[in-house]
Design an enzyme around this catalytic site. Structure first.
Site, short mmCIF file in Angstrom:
data_model
loop_
_atom_site.label_atom_id
_atom_site.label_comp_id
_atom_site.label_asym_id
_atom_site.label_seq_id
_atom_site.Cartn_x
_atom_site.Cartn_y
_atom_site.Cartn_z
NE ARG A 224 37.35 -45.89 60.20
CZ ARG A 224 36.64 -45.45 59.17
NH1 ARG A 224 35.35 -45.15 59.33
NH2 ARG A 224 37.18 -45.33 57.99
CG HIS B 183 39.88 -52.95 58.24
ND1 HIS B 183 40.01 -52.42 59.49
CD2 HIS B 183 39.93 -51.89 57.39
CE1 HIS B 183 40.16 -51.11 59.42
NE2 HIS B 183 40.11 -50.76 58.14
CE1 TYR C 143 49.01 -54.29 36.40
CE2 TYR C 143 48.30 -52.22 37.41
CZ TYR C 143 48.23 -53.14 36.38
OH TYR C 143 47.39 -52.93 35.32
#
Length: 859
Positions: A33, A79, A123
């Site tokens: 990570r 993921h 969006y």
């Protein structure tokens, strides 16, 4: 409630269990990570996002796709973490104020430098940039990297991306793991490519030399890096602190009421500093009374860039306010560099050179795997073609076998047995169409087979020779530099009181001696004091009986000394890197300082102060009389193993090199006392590349004469007459003992013979003519066995040093050598012992101070 069976209870030490479990957790965070891989420079989250977009076909020439789709696919396939963290990583790769070279092209609101958050993923839209598509994902289907199972084993994901650029340094990285953290600044693409090319050409390059190519971090928000010591520390040890300032200027602004006020206008911010946080901090300091002199604060930033106006009170001192802003606000911050990344699956703090080497080794592996993959594909195709060509050679028999067979498997077995074909070849023959039996199609197959054979040999050669692989990497890097590089944004300034490496070394004038057997040494110029003309001088250093001084010149400690060999190559050392000695020492073999081949000899040495002069050239002259000029900047970066300076014909060798410009004249002399002068402009001598051979400089009168030297008239002194009036064979009648008047400051030509005779001749007595002529007489030689040894351009007041083949040095003022005509013989300049001879003359710079008491006596 029933108790657990005894066989399911495992007794363990709590301390050991906590230690093991915490270590597994820590390694999971470190590897999976928080830390980037040193090879492709990416963390798993970034790698998975980019690979997901590649699978979705979001290339730069395709329409944008909703970010929610990308996040959903990456989340479901690769993921298994939170969607907000995944979207934040995607957004950062699209922000041009966070990434030096963004990897994702965003459409919509992706946040701003004012710390505004991006719009929701439903969006916004995204697709890959040209850079990420062509430098991170190209060749990923060519078996260039390993794939592994995803978290549930349902998909395959790449362990790395086949990066063509060092993303670790290009866009930097930051992350906090368990017990360690990384913070790598972004760099300029062009500088990184230059550094990698230098590392390929010179594997033993030092970090200081790399620093000449990679100047320092190049932040997307520009700004100013204050001081170079932090950069040096970070590059040499992997850790350092870099001070970054925003760009601010003091301006006079006019209010709407017409009143003029002074203001500090901030147009660039330090990396990762938002304008909102800066405004807030300034407001707090003003309200607390810790920052005085500010009357108003306005943010006038727009799409064109940052503009924060700090308006000052009438009685405020602008420079004091600006210094306080640097000291008290985020307008100046420290960027703590920790160049930490995963190398071989383990975290490692690296130097800048180690980081580049990790990427370069990975790139070599990628090229080799790609080449092996292409080779296998080409071999498979050629294998099929060979089978089809066998079928065409025995077309009637093959058709008969197929017609007589009861089914396809029988026909295949029969073909394999009769013509020793593989199963793949037999299948391809059975799938051949009737149109492929035409003669035109047969010719096409033969042509394709021959092309594949050539390609196989080329691919095998790449795998067999590491230099081919490195050359491919260089070509790809330089191509990417041409397409994607951009000018440096961040300015690097020297901090007040900061010293450069070269500042720690005294800049003094040196005399450099180089012997025929390759011994070199430098001596302070004030080792030799001025002596009277015609004295014997004293030793300039120990020279063996079978050795003699070959080159002799002056330079400063900060100059770059260029060593040119007879083979046309050039090497470089700084003046302070030369071994220093006294008059009683012999020097150090040059092969201990430079990797000069055994068959090469140093034939010319030249000191250069500044390689950035665009109006200066290196003029080179070979033994056979070929001359050329090349831009000085072409020699600014010379590898440790040398650089090609000129292309030579067989039997020729490079002998003389000088600095000149377009307004200079070139003077070339021969052993027989002849000299020619011609212009250095493009009409007579056009600039050529490093690998060019050159053009003819001078035509010798007889086969016994040879060239002995070249010098430059850099003052633009007009030569009498013009080119159209010059006749090669006409010399005006002059008296041998005639004294020639000359104006102060007018250059003269110093002519020195092997037997120690010398004179000065006004430069305008050597008329300019066309290159390639025979020239005019420079000195009359009466003594048997004497020859012109040196032809140097001097001005009145210059001091000269002469050296003999036994190492005897004399220093004197050139004014003591009388002016004579070209036809004159000259007078005794230095008395020589029997069998000794003048071998070199150098001009001492005017800056050398000779007034010290210790040098007041003779040598």
């Amino acid at each position: 409630m029933s108790s657990a069976p005894a066989d399911r209870i495992v007794t363990t030490n709590l301390r050991n269990e906590m230690q093991r479990s915490y270590l597994e957790y820590a390694m999971s965070v470190i590897v999976g990570r928080a830390l980037p891989d040193g090879r492709d420079g990416l963390k798993p989250v970034h790698r998975r996002i980019l690979f997901t977009m590649h699978e979705l076909g979001l290339s730069p020439d395709r329409p944008f796709r909703k970010c929610a789709r990308v996040v959903g696919d990456a989340l479901g396939k690769y993921h298994p973490h939170g969607d907000s963290a995944l979207y934040d990583a995607l957004v950062r790769m699209a922000q041009d104020f966070s990434m030096r070279m963004p990897l994702i092209e965003g459409h919509g609101n992706f946040g701003s430098i004012d710390d505004d958050p991006p719009a929701a993923m439903r969006y916004t839209e995204c697709r890959l940039t040209q850079l990420s598509a062509q430098t991170l994902l190209t060749d990923i289907e060519s078996d260039t990297v390993d794939f592994q199972d995803n978290f549930d084993g349902s998909q395959q994901e790449p362990t790395l991306l086949p990066a063509r650029l060092p993303q670790l340094l290009l866009n930097g990285s930051s992350g906090i793991a368990v017990g360690m953290a990384t913070n790598i600044p972004p760099h300029n693409l062009g500088e990184l490519v230059s550094g990698l090319v230098a590392l390929i050409d010179q594997p033993d390059i030092s970090i200081s030399q790399l620093n000449e190519h990679i100047l320092g971090p190049d932040f997307p928000t520009a700004g100013v890096v204050l001081g170079r010591q932090g950069i040096r520390d970070a590059y040499r040890s992997g850790r350092g602190s870099i001070t970054i300032r925003g760009k601010a200027e003091i301006e006079t602004i006019t209010r709407s009421s017409g009143v003029e006020r002074q203001a500090v206008v901030i147009t660039e911010l330090p990396y990762q500093v938002s304008s909102q946080s800066l405004e807030l901090k300034i407001s707090e300091l003003v309200n607390d009374g810790r920052l005085e002199g500010i009357s108003d604060l306005r943010n006038e930033s727009d799409r064109t860039g940052v503009r924060i106006v700090v308006e000052l009170k009438r009685d405020a001192y602008p420079r004091v306010v600006l210094n306080n802003l640097y000291k008290l606000t985020p307008l100046q911050v420290n960027f703590g560099v920790t160049l930490l990344a995963l190398v071989g699956g383990r975290p490692k703090v690296m130097t800048i050179k180690e980081a580049l080497e990790v990427f370069l080794n990975f790139r070599i592996e990628v090229i080799e795997r790609r080449t092996r993959y292409e080779l296998n594909k080409v071999r498979d195709r050629d294998h099929i073609l060979q089978g089809q060509l066998i079928a065409l050679q025995h077309l009637d028999a093959v058709i008969a076998v197929v017609r007589q067979a009861t089914d396809v498997p029988t026909a295949k077995v029969e073909l394999m047995a009769r013509y020793e074909l593989s199963e793949t070849q037999a299948d391809s023959i059975l799938r051949m169409q009737l149109r492929s039996l035409t003669s035109m199609e047969a010719d096409r197959l033969v042509t394709e087979h021959e092309g594949l054979q050539i390609k196989i040999l080329d691919l095998e050669d790449i795998l067999a020779r590491r230099p081919r692989v490195l050359e491919l990497i260089k070509e790809e890097l330089l191509d990417l530099k041409t397409r994607f590089t951009s000018p440096r944004r961040t300015i690097i300034e020297t901090a007040e009181g900061e010293l450069e490496d070269i500042d720690l070394i005294a800049n003094q004038e040196l005399i450099v001696l180089f012997t025929e057997q390759g011994y070199v040494k430098g001596m302070p110029c004030n080792t030799f004091n001025i002596q009277k003309r015609a004295t014997r001088g004293k030793s300039g250093g120990k020279v063996k009986e079978d050795d003699q001084v070959q080159h002799f010149f002056s330079c400063s400690s900060h100059d770059t000394v260029l060593f040119f060999t007879n083979l046309g190559t050039v090497f470089a050392l700084k003046g302070y890197q030369l071994p220093m000695g006294s008059r009683t020492t012999r020097g150090v073999p040059i092969v201990q300082l430079l990797p000069i081949p055994s068959e090469a000899k140093i034939t010319s040495m030249l000191a250069v102060q500044d390689f950035n002069r665009t109006d200066e050239y290196l003029v080179m002259l070979t033994r056979q009389g070929y001359i050329k000029k090349t831009d000085l900047k072409s020699f600014a970066h010379i590898r440790t193993n040398g650089l090609i300076a000129i292309d030579l014909e067989e039997g020729d060798e490079l002998r003389w090199v000088r600095l000149a410009n377009e307004q200079s004249d070139i003077l070339v002399g021969t052993a027989g006392g002849m000299a020619i002068r011609f212009h250095c402009d493009s009409e007579q001598l056009r600039p050529l590349g490093r690998t060019a051979r050159g053009v003819r400089a001078m035509r010798l009168k007889n086969g016994h004469d040879c060239l002995v030297g070249m010098d430059i008239l850099p003052w633009g002194q007009e030569a009498e007459g013009d080119l159209s009036e010059v006749s090669e064979s006409t010399d005006p009648p002059e008296l041998e003992s005639e004294e020639v008047p000359v104006n102060q400051g007018v250059p003269c030509v110093l002519v020195i013979t092997r037997n120690g005779l010398g004179k000065r001749v006004p430069a305008d007595k050597f008329r300019a003519q066309n290159r390639g002529g025979q020239g005019v007489k420079a000195i009359t030689l009466h003594q048997k066995g004497d020859q012109m040894q040196s032809l140097r351009v001097i001005t009145p007041g210059d001091e000269i040093m002469l050296v003999t083949n036994r190492g005897i040095v004399i220093r004197q003022s050139s004014d003591e050598i009388p002016l004579r005509s070209r036809n004159a013989q000259g007078i005794k300049v230095q008395r020589l012992d029997e069998e000794d001879a003048i071998v070199g003359v150098t001009i001492v710079a005017e800056s050398v101070d000779l007034s010290t008491e210790e040098n007041s006596g003779g040598l």
